[in-house]
Design an enzyme around this catalytic site. Structure first.
Site, short mmCIF file in Angstrom:
data_model
loop_
_atom_site.label_atom_id
_atom_site.label_comp_id
_atom_site.label_asym_id
_atom_site.label_seq_id
_atom_site.Cartn_x
_atom_site.Cartn_y
_atom_site.Cartn_z
N ASN A 134 2.99 -0.05 4.88
CA ASN A 134 1.72 -0.67 5.21
C ASN A 134 1.40 -1.75 4.18
OD1 ASN A 134 -1.53 -0.57 4.77
ND2 ASN A 134 -0.99 -0.34 6.91
N CYS A 159 -0.03 10.76 3.29
CA CYS A 159 -0.90 11.83 3.75
C CYS A 159 -1.70 11.50 5.01
CB CYS A 159 -1.85 12.28 2.64
SG CYS A 159 -2.49 13.93 2.89
N GLY A 194 -21.72 23.22 3.85
CA GLY A 194 -20.28 23.43 3.75
C GLY A 194 -19.49 22.19 3.45
N TYR A 221 -7.47 2.42 11.55
CA TYR A 221 -7.20 3.44 10.52
C TYR A 221 -8.45 4.25 10.23
CZ TYR A 221 -5.89 4.94 5.72
OH TYR A 221 -5.61 5.65 4.57
N GLU A 232 -13.76 9.18 0.78
CA GLU A 232 -15.06 9.64 0.28
C GLU A 232 -15.77 8.63 -0.59
OE1 GLU A 232 -12.38 11.53 0.42
OE2 GLU A 232 -12.94 13.29 1.60
N MET A 259 1.95 8.19 6.26
CA MET A 259 2.26 7.56 4.97
C MET A 259 1.23 8.00 3.95
SD MET A 259 3.16 3.65 6.10
CE MET A 259 1.70 3.49 7.11
N SER A 291 -2.26 7.90 6.84
CA SER A 291 -2.13 6.74 7.73
C SER A 291 -0.79 6.76 8.46
CB SER A 291 -2.27 5.45 6.93
OG SER A 291 -1.26 5.35 5.95
N ASN A 350 0.80 -1.21 0.00
CA ASN A 350 0.00 0.00 0.00
C ASN A 350 0.84 1.27 0.00
OD1 ASN A 350 -2.11 1.78 0.27
ND2 ASN A 350 -2.44 1.39 2.43
N CYS A 351 1.29 1.74 1.16
CA CYS A 351 1.99 3.02 1.23
C CYS A 351 3.21 2.90 2.14
CB CYS A 351 1.05 4.11 1.74
SG CYS A 351 0.18 3.69 3.27
#
Length: 708
Positions: A412, A391, A686, A546, A551, A389, A393, A171-172
């Site tokens: 990860n 941004c 908003g 996590y 979104e 990682m 996690s 993953n990251c």
């Protein structure tokens, strides 16, 4: 009687299914081969009179075949066997044809909008997306246990990144950029030695980022402070050159001025190189590298002065932006910036407050540096401050053999997320049923995560030399297995979760911001963390909880549950679920209260957590933003804020984006309709998440779902 399906699920016995299956085969054979309804009933009765509490579905089918042959109905038995085989083929059927063809025709909206960083119209990106569709199909039909595939399809859980599961990639990560710069690396079979200047170090760093991003599917992070050493090298180089050439002709102040001028030119060029390279390079994944730059002025760093200059320049260039194809300055999507607040820059009279003020100006222009409180992070991670990682996690603390904490060079393995609202829907307010079902589904998540883990076991370093052999993660030998990096906490597996707010509404009838709801929500979160800790103790693998923006998954879970369970007020009727532990966007809560409330969940959700607020347009009220930044430092570990103003990235229009009669966002200045190239504020609440396009063709429906 309980029937155990092929995928391991347990269902109640249903005699009608047996009757239907035999009857379908019966209808396809000549009259002399048919059996009577009485014979069918006798077969069913035989199965039932065995008085078994549990039976495998395969055992039932074997009995049916044996009974039909005992009746001398061999053709019927053969027809039933063929029917059984055909059903198996249907379950295993390839389903990629339509999805791939629709991708080529640019009509596969689900895949095209799943990742906003990929332009699905471009041929090179389509190639990656097509490969991803094949991977998802193989993963669903062959690589995953059937019960995990079914759980994913039913929205019980989400098996993230199935489009890359056929390959042994992860993953990251946090790139060990210090090791690679200081000790050199290898790319494309060529030795890259340690740089001798800041400009070269910036170029090498971006090439490393691109190579790393091409061999994994998640984000990667680099700590900018490792460039400080190379800025000093450039300073010393210029000082030596100018002193040698003009030392007997110029005084020390003049020489220092010349050195500073040349150094600042190189600083600007180096930072510009990072920005342009990251935004123009294309990885083999069909997108720009999903990279995060960590802006941390470590008080114990011997190069802190040089790094302060670098961070300041990064923020200055972020303020300026990059010109798009029509020459308008726009906000670059990458690199993501994470800015660390510490005692010396938290706007309380510290030495580096001036840099934080620059970061706040970026935030006021919707340029999104995220903020990390070093104070709160040290409380939550055993005194450490380190980059997330990709941004969002975070790794778990881990010490090497010498007892030193290590974060860079770790990664990860993968993510699986659980759908919390669906458990609440099924439980119907019954807490005993909820906790039982919760544990059952968590065990499904565990099995899915272990599929991630086992898929990486046995992988050799040759799969990605830049990661495993040349320093991004490790420096293993050729052919050496990576298994030791999968165990004992060096890397992590992440358990994600969606919809704590909706779950609380379903089980308690109130928001989790109320005292009763909060008590229940905290209990759920603690249970998630305790379960992950139990898995860690049982396996030696570091499972982490996590909570992070997701979104598209918020919409996917809500869409599945709407189709299965219908309209449920304040749950499925919104078209989305609230992400992780966040307060629902429609609740009237001020930014300070929201951060205070959500901070308790960040400590529990140590494998990843960020909170955000939407606030009015603050371009002309920087003092208010500065107060919020001060608050972040003292009260919450990781946060960001968005200002409420529309912005078109095509023409630079800064005003209200309209929705036209075709239910499309449209810039009134240039006519741009590509929602990926504009920021649009929802007028009522908003909400600033991903656009949700409702299938309804009336403006009223669109307005309700879009919150405008």
């Amino acid at each position: 009687m309980i029937i155990i399906k092929r995928d391991g699920r347990e269902v109640n016995y249903d005699r009608s299914k047996i009757i239907v299956a035999i009857s379908k085969a019966n209808a396809e054979v000549p009259p002399e081969e048919k059996v009577s309804q009485e014979v069918i009933e006798n077969i069913v009765n035989y199965i039932e009179t065995r008085h078994r509490k549990r039976m495998l579905v395969e055992d039932i089918q074997d009995i049916i075949e044996q009974k039909l042959m005992a009746e001398g109905k061999y053709d019927l038995a053969k027809t039933y066997i063929i029917y059984r085989y055909q059903r198996e083929l249907v379950r295993k059927a390839n389903t990629t044809d339509d999805s791939i063809l629709s991708l080529i025709k640019n009509s596969n909206k689900d895949v095209m909008e799943e990742n906003s960083n990929k332009n699905a119209v471009v041929a090179s990106t389509q190639r990656d997306l097509i490969a991803g569709e094949v991977s998802k199909d193989l993963t669903r039909r062959i690589l995953l246990p059937e019960k995990i595939s079914k759980a994913h399809e039913e929205g019980i859980l989400h098996f993230h990144d199935a489009d890359y599961f056929v390959q042994p990639i992860f993953n990251c990560c946090l790139i060990n950029i210090q090791d690679m710069l200081d000790n050199g690396t290898v790319m494309n079979g060529k030795l890259i030695e340690s740089p001798k200047s800041f400009q070269v170090a910036c170029t090498v760093m971006t090439q490393i980022i691109s190579a790393v991003a091409s061999s994994q599917y998640g984000g990667q992070s680099v700590d900018i402070r490792h460039l400080g050493k190379y800025l000093r090298k450039s300073y010393n180089k210029y000082k030596d050159q100018i002193t040698k050439q003009y030392g007997d002709k110029l005084d020390d102040d003049t020489i220092e001025g010349l050195v500073h001028t040349r150094l600042m030119d190189e600083l600007r060029s180096g930072v510009q190189t990072i920005q342009y390279q990251i935004n123009t390079l294309m990885t083999t994944n069909g997108q720009s590298p999903f990279v995060t730059v960590f802006l941390n002025l470590d008080p114990n760093d011997e190069y802190i002065e040089e790094n302060a200059m670098i961070v300041e320049e990064v923020l200055r260039q972020r303020l300026e932006g990059i010109k798009n194809e029509v020459g308008v300055y726009v906000t670059p999507a990458f690199p993501k910036l994470v800015y660390v607040l510490d005692e010396h820059n938290c706007l309380k009279g510290g030495k580096y407050d001036y840099i934080t003020k620059l970061a706040v100006r970026c935030s006021a222009k919707r340029l999104y540096p995220d903020y990390i409180s070093a104070k709160k992070m040290r409380e939550n991670y055993e005194g450490n401050v380190f980059s997330p990682m990709g941004c969002r996690s975070f790794l778990t603390p881990w010490k090497d053999d010498d007892g030193n904490y290590k974060f860079e060079g770790r990664f990860n393995q993968g993510v699986v997320s659980i759908n919390l609202p669906q458990i609440g829907i099924v439980a119907r307010g019954d807490e005993d049923k909820f906790w039982k079902l919760f544990d059952e589904r968590l065990e499904l998540c565990y099995e899915a995560l272990m599929c991630r883990h086992r898929a990486l076991e046995g992988t050799t370093s040759d799969v990605s030399p830049i990661h495993w052999q040349y320093g991004a993660i490790a420096r293993l030998g050729k052919g050496e297995k990576i298994d030791k990096l999968l165990h004992n906490g060096y890397s992590t597996l992440s358990l994600g979760y969606i919809g704590l707010y909706e779950l609380t509404k379903l089980m308690k009838g109130v928001s989790h911001t109320t005292p009763e709801g909060e008590e229940f929500a905290v209990k759920v979160m603690n249970h998630l963390r305790e379960t992950a800790n139990r898995w860690r103790k049982e396996t030696g693998i570091h499972f982490s909880l996590y909570g992070t923006p997701a979104e598209s998954l918020c919409y996917r879970f809500a869409r599945i549950d709407m189709e299965r369970f219908g309209v449920i007020e304040d749950v499925t009727d919104k078209g989305y679920y609230t992400n992780s532990y966040h307060v629902d966007v429609r609740e009237k809560i001020d930014a300070f209260s929201k951060f205070t409330f959500e901070s308790q969940f960040q400590k529990i959700s140590a494998g990843g957590a960020i909170s955000y607020v939407e606030i009015p347009n603050m371009r002309h009220n920087l003092e208010a933003l500065e107060e919020l930044v001060k608050f972040i430092y003292d009260n919450i570990q990781y946060a960001e804020f968005n200002t409420k103003s529309d912005y078109c990235h095509v023409c630079g229009y800064d005003g209200e984006i309209i929705i036209n009669d075709d239910l499309e966002w449209e810039c009134p200045q240039c006519g741009n309709k590509d929602h990926a190239k504009m920021n649009v504020t929802r007028r009522t609440c908003g909400y600033l998440g991903e656009n949700f396009w409702n299938v309804g063709k009336t403006k009223e429906i669109a307005a309700r779902v879009l919150h405008i």
